[in-house]
Scaffold this motif. Structure first.
Motif, short mmCIF file in Angstrom:
data_model
loop_
_atom_site.label_atom_id
_atom_site.label_comp_id
_atom_site.label_asym_id
_atom_site.label_seq_id
_atom_site.Cartn_x
_atom_site.Cartn_y
_atom_site.Cartn_z
N VAL A 72 -0.98 9.41 -7.06
CA VAL A 72 -0.22 8.15 -7.00
C VAL A 72 -0.83 7.13 -7.95
N ILE A 73 -2.16 7.02 -7.94
CA ILE A 73 -2.84 6.07 -8.83
C ILE A 73 -2.55 6.40 -10.28
N LYS A 74 -2.57 7.69 -10.64
CA LYS A 74 -2.27 8.10 -12.01
C LYS A 74 -0.84 7.74 -12.37
N ALA A 75 0.08 7.94 -11.42
CA ALA A 75 1.50 7.63 -11.68
C ALA A 75 1.68 6.14 -11.94
N VAL A 76 0.96 5.30 -11.20
CA VAL A 76 1.03 3.86 -11.40
C VAL A 76 0.50 3.50 -12.79
N LYS A 77 -0.62 4.09 -13.16
CA LYS A 77 -1.20 3.84 -14.48
C LYS A 77 -0.28 4.29 -15.60
N ASP A 78 0.50 5.32 -15.32
CA ASP A 78 1.45 5.84 -16.33
C ASP A 78 2.73 5.01 -16.41
N GLY A 79 2.80 3.96 -15.56
CA GLY A 79 3.93 3.06 -15.66
C GLY A 79 4.99 3.18 -14.59
N GLN A 80 4.82 4.07 -13.65
CA GLN A 80 5.83 4.19 -12.58
C GLN A 80 5.73 3.00 -11.62
N ALA A 81 6.86 2.54 -11.11
CA ALA A 81 6.90 1.38 -10.24
C ALA A 81 6.23 1.67 -8.90
N PHE A 82 5.36 0.74 -8.48
CA PHE A 82 4.61 0.92 -7.24
C PHE A 82 5.55 1.03 -6.05
N ASP A 83 6.56 0.13 -5.98
CA ASP A 83 7.45 0.16 -4.82
C ASP A 83 8.29 1.43 -4.75
N LYS A 84 8.65 1.96 -5.92
CA LYS A 84 9.41 3.21 -5.96
C LYS A 84 8.55 4.38 -5.47
N LEU A 85 7.29 4.39 -5.90
CA LEU A 85 6.37 5.44 -5.44
C LEU A 85 6.12 5.33 -3.94
N ALA A 86 6.04 4.10 -3.45
CA ALA A 86 5.82 3.90 -2.01
C ALA A 86 6.98 4.49 -1.22
N ARG A 87 8.20 4.23 -1.66
CA ARG A 87 9.37 4.75 -0.95
C ARG A 87 9.43 6.27 -0.98
N HIS A 116 0.83 -1.20 0.00
CA HIS A 116 0.00 0.00 0.00
C HIS A 116 0.86 1.26 0.00
N ILE A 117 0.23 2.33 -0.40
CA ILE A 117 0.82 3.66 -0.34
C ILE A 117 -0.18 4.54 0.39
N VAL A 118 0.26 5.19 1.44
CA VAL A 118 -0.63 6.02 2.26
C VAL A 118 -0.30 7.50 2.02
N SER A 119 -1.34 8.26 1.73
CA SER A 119 -1.16 9.70 1.47
C SER A 119 -1.99 10.50 2.47
N ALA A 120 -1.58 11.73 2.69
CA ALA A 120 -2.28 12.59 3.64
C ALA A 120 -3.60 13.10 3.08
N THR A 121 -3.68 13.26 1.76
CA THR A 121 -4.89 13.81 1.15
C THR A 121 -5.38 12.91 0.01
N PRO A 133 5.19 3.54 7.59
CA PRO A 133 6.50 2.92 7.81
C PRO A 133 6.83 1.84 6.78
N SER A 134 5.79 1.27 6.15
CA SER A 134 6.01 0.22 5.15
C SER A 134 6.73 0.75 3.91
N ARG A 135 6.86 2.07 3.79
CA ARG A 135 7.55 2.63 2.62
C ARG A 135 8.98 2.11 2.51
N GLN A 136 9.57 1.78 3.65
CA GLN A 136 10.94 1.27 3.64
C GLN A 136 11.03 -0.08 2.94
N LYS A 137 9.89 -0.79 2.84
CA LYS A 137 9.86 -2.08 2.14
C LYS A 137 9.05 -1.98 0.85
N GLY A 138 9.03 -0.78 0.29
CA GLY A 138 8.30 -0.58 -0.96
C GLY A 138 6.81 -0.69 -0.80
#
Length: 263
Positions: A152-167, A140-145, A173-178
């Motif tokens: 983030v969802i748009k970035a994933v659809k555009d091909g960006q790596a989920f784990d990279k976006l998470a970090r 998961h990726i947690v955002s404040a708003t 805290p799970s961002r450290q594990k993508g």
């Protein structure tokens, strides 16, 4: 074996009863004429030892100093009549009842049925309940708003790596594990998330962010599998805890039914 907290309680209460009967009249200090009994010091020492500490002269000296300080503070509080304040009286009553209840349970504990047959019956009950259970591997990726989560969802659809976006973007805290949360059962997942996860195909990401107390979440389902029930031996401590809790609940309920209660 019972869990550490229960062992600590039983050990402390047992020592307290013994100390009270043998050393209650022997003070370790006197503060303004008020005696601090050796039984109180022994109880604190036992509590520290049960939690992994060592009974040393240094420990006893430190605890004795603390007991004296507490007595001085308590006496001054009584001079200011703080013990007569309604909120304080209520807390004292709650603490006293909690101690008496824990003492009764500790005394009753040896009579609880924690036999092998009882544990195996509980194991079968739990195994039957979990026969059709599934586990979900999620990230998961947690955002404040909400806006940030949609980005983030748009970035994933555009091909960006989920784990990279998470970090880079997640506040969890799970961002450290993508963003990986590992394998979880349905009852370990926030219902708001689980209701969406069960409808996802493996590898897919939620099309809309989900509002949770932690923040706005974007979920990816990484995998799904049938839950493998651990062996009886691997589950034994959890089974002991579960059976003990059941025995305690039955004991309490028996007393409640016998009591005259008016509401």
């Amino acid at each position: 074996m019972l869990n550490k907290n229960l062992l600590t309680l039983c050990a402390c209460l047992a020592l307290a009863f013994h100390a009270h009967s043998t050393e209650a009249a022997k003070p370790v200090a006197t503060v303004n004429g008020v005696k601090i009994g050796a039984d109180v010091l022994e109880l604190l020492v036992a509590n520290n030892v049960a939690q992994g500490g060592k009974d040393t002269p240094e420990l006893r000296a430190a605890l004795k100093t603390e007991l004296i300080a507490r007595e001085v503070l308590a006496q001054d509080a009584k001079k200011q009549k703080l013990d007569q304040e309604p909120s304080v009286k209520a807390q004292l009553s709650l603490q006293q009842n909690a101690l008496l209840a824990d003492t009764l349970i500790a005394k009753q504990a040896p009579k609880f049925n924690l036999s092998e047959d009882k544990l195996r019956a509980e194991y079968k009950r739990q195994a039957d309940l979990l026969a059709d259970a599934e586990e979900y591997q999620i990230s998961h990726i947690v955002s404040a708003t909400e806006a940030e989560a949609k980005a983030v969802i748009k970035a994933v659809k555009d091909g960006q790596a989920f784990d990279k976006l998470a970090r880079e973007k997640s506040t969890s805290p799970s961002r450290q594990k993508g963003g990986s949360l590992g394998w979880l059962m349905g009852n370990q997942i926030n219902p708001a998330l689980f209701n969406v996860i069960v409808n996802l195909s493996e590898g897919s990401v939620t099309s809309l962010p989900i509002a949770t107390p932690e923040g706005w979440q974007v979920i990816r389902l990484d995998g799904k599998r049938k839950f493998k029930v651990p062996s009886f031996e691997d589950s034994k401590q959890q089974l002991i805890n579960a059976v003990f809790a059941n025995e305690r609940a039955e004991f309490v309920q028996k007393l409640v039914k016998a009591a005259k209660i008016e509401q």
